[in-house]
Motif scaffolding. Structure first.
Motif, PDB file in Angstrom:
ATOM      1  N   LEU A 241       5.194   3.887  -0.120  1.00  7.22           N
ATOM      2  CA  LEU A 241       4.612   5.259  -0.291  1.00  7.22           C
ATOM      3  C   LEU A 241       4.833   5.812   1.227  1.00  7.22           C
ATOM      4  O   LEU A 241       4.536   5.076   2.095  1.00  7.22           O
ATOM      5  N   PRO A 242       5.078   6.891   1.367  1.00  2.06           N
ATOM      6  CA  PRO A 242       4.757   7.725   2.793  1.00  2.06           C
ATOM      7  C   PRO A 242       3.579   7.462   3.278  1.00  2.06           C
ATOM      8  O   PRO A 242       2.528   7.840   2.579  1.00  2.06           O
ATOM      9  N   HIS A 243       3.000   7.051   4.496  1.00  2.78           N
ATOM     10  CA  HIS A 243       2.066   6.752   4.888  1.00  2.78           C
ATOM     11  C   HIS A 243       2.098   6.896   6.770  1.00  2.78           C
ATOM     12  O   HIS A 243       3.035   6.771   7.091  1.00  2.78           O
ATOM     13  N   MET A 244       0.761   6.960   6.925  1.00  3.86           N
ATOM     14  CA  MET A 244       0.421   7.046   8.479  1.00  3.86           C
ATOM     15  C   MET A 244      -0.325   5.809   8.907  1.00  3.86           C
ATOM     16  O   MET A 244      -1.359   5.434   8.183  1.00  3.86           O
ATOM     17  N   HIS A 245      -0.151   5.416  10.056  1.00  2.00           N
ATOM     18  CA  HIS A 245      -0.736   3.976  10.426  1.00  2.00           C
ATOM     19  C   HIS A 245      -1.906   4.616  11.348  1.00  2.00           C
ATOM     20  O   HIS A 245      -1.643   5.565  12.117  1.00  2.00           O
ATOM     21  N   THR A 246      -3.221   4.080  10.849  1.00  2.00           N
ATOM     22  CA  THR A 246      -4.217   4.569  11.594  1.00  2.00           C
ATOM     23  C   THR A 246      -4.564   3.552  12.590  1.00  2.00           C
ATOM     24  O   THR A 246      -5.165   3.761  13.597  1.00  2.00           O
ATOM     25  N   GLY A 247      -4.137   2.276  12.644  1.00  2.00           N
ATOM     26  CA  GLY A 247      -4.074   1.160  13.844  1.00  2.00           C
ATOM     27  C   GLY A 247      -2.753   0.846  13.870  1.00  2.00           C
ATOM     28  O   GLY A 247      -1.889   1.365  13.150  1.00  2.00           O
TER      29      GLY A 247
END
Length: 115
Positions: free
Chosen positions: A55-61
């Protein structure tokens, strides 16, 4: 007392990858030390079947992974191959897919946020 766990990366049971709630088709994981309740910290083995797509996602770390088998392709057509160690910095976004399947050792330092 020794607190040690030995995991044979090629002899584990995989369960559907459900880190975002629902299982993602064609993706499976084996949690080694990953703990979502602990802020998404830890390590897991990710198995992606042929034609699977994250899934398209953003890395928080930081998210780092070592390609163990196969190839993984990002939207910019960058191909990650066996032996590649990839680092995504906090705030980076992407989704990946595999044509023929792959096996990845993933090191997480924060829960990814679906886009």
């Amino acid at each position: 007392m020794i607190k040690r766990k030995i995991t044979n990366l090629y002899d584990v049971e995989f369960i559907p990858f459900d880190n975002y709630g629902s299982p993602v088709p064609g993706m499976y994981w084996h949690k080694i030390s990953y703990d979502k309740k602990n802020g998404g910290q830890g390590t897991y083995i990710l198995k992606m079947n042929s034609n699977a797509k994250s899934l398209p996602h953003m890395h928080t770390g930081f998210e780092e992974f070592l390609m163990l088998e196969g190839e993984l392709i990002d939207p910019d057509n960058k191909v990650f191959k066996k032996g590649d160690f990839v680092t995504f910095e906090p705030g980076s976004t992407h989704s990946s897919y595999t044509k023929d399947g792959c096996l990845i050792l993933v090191f997480m330092r924060g829960i990814n946020q679906p886009l």
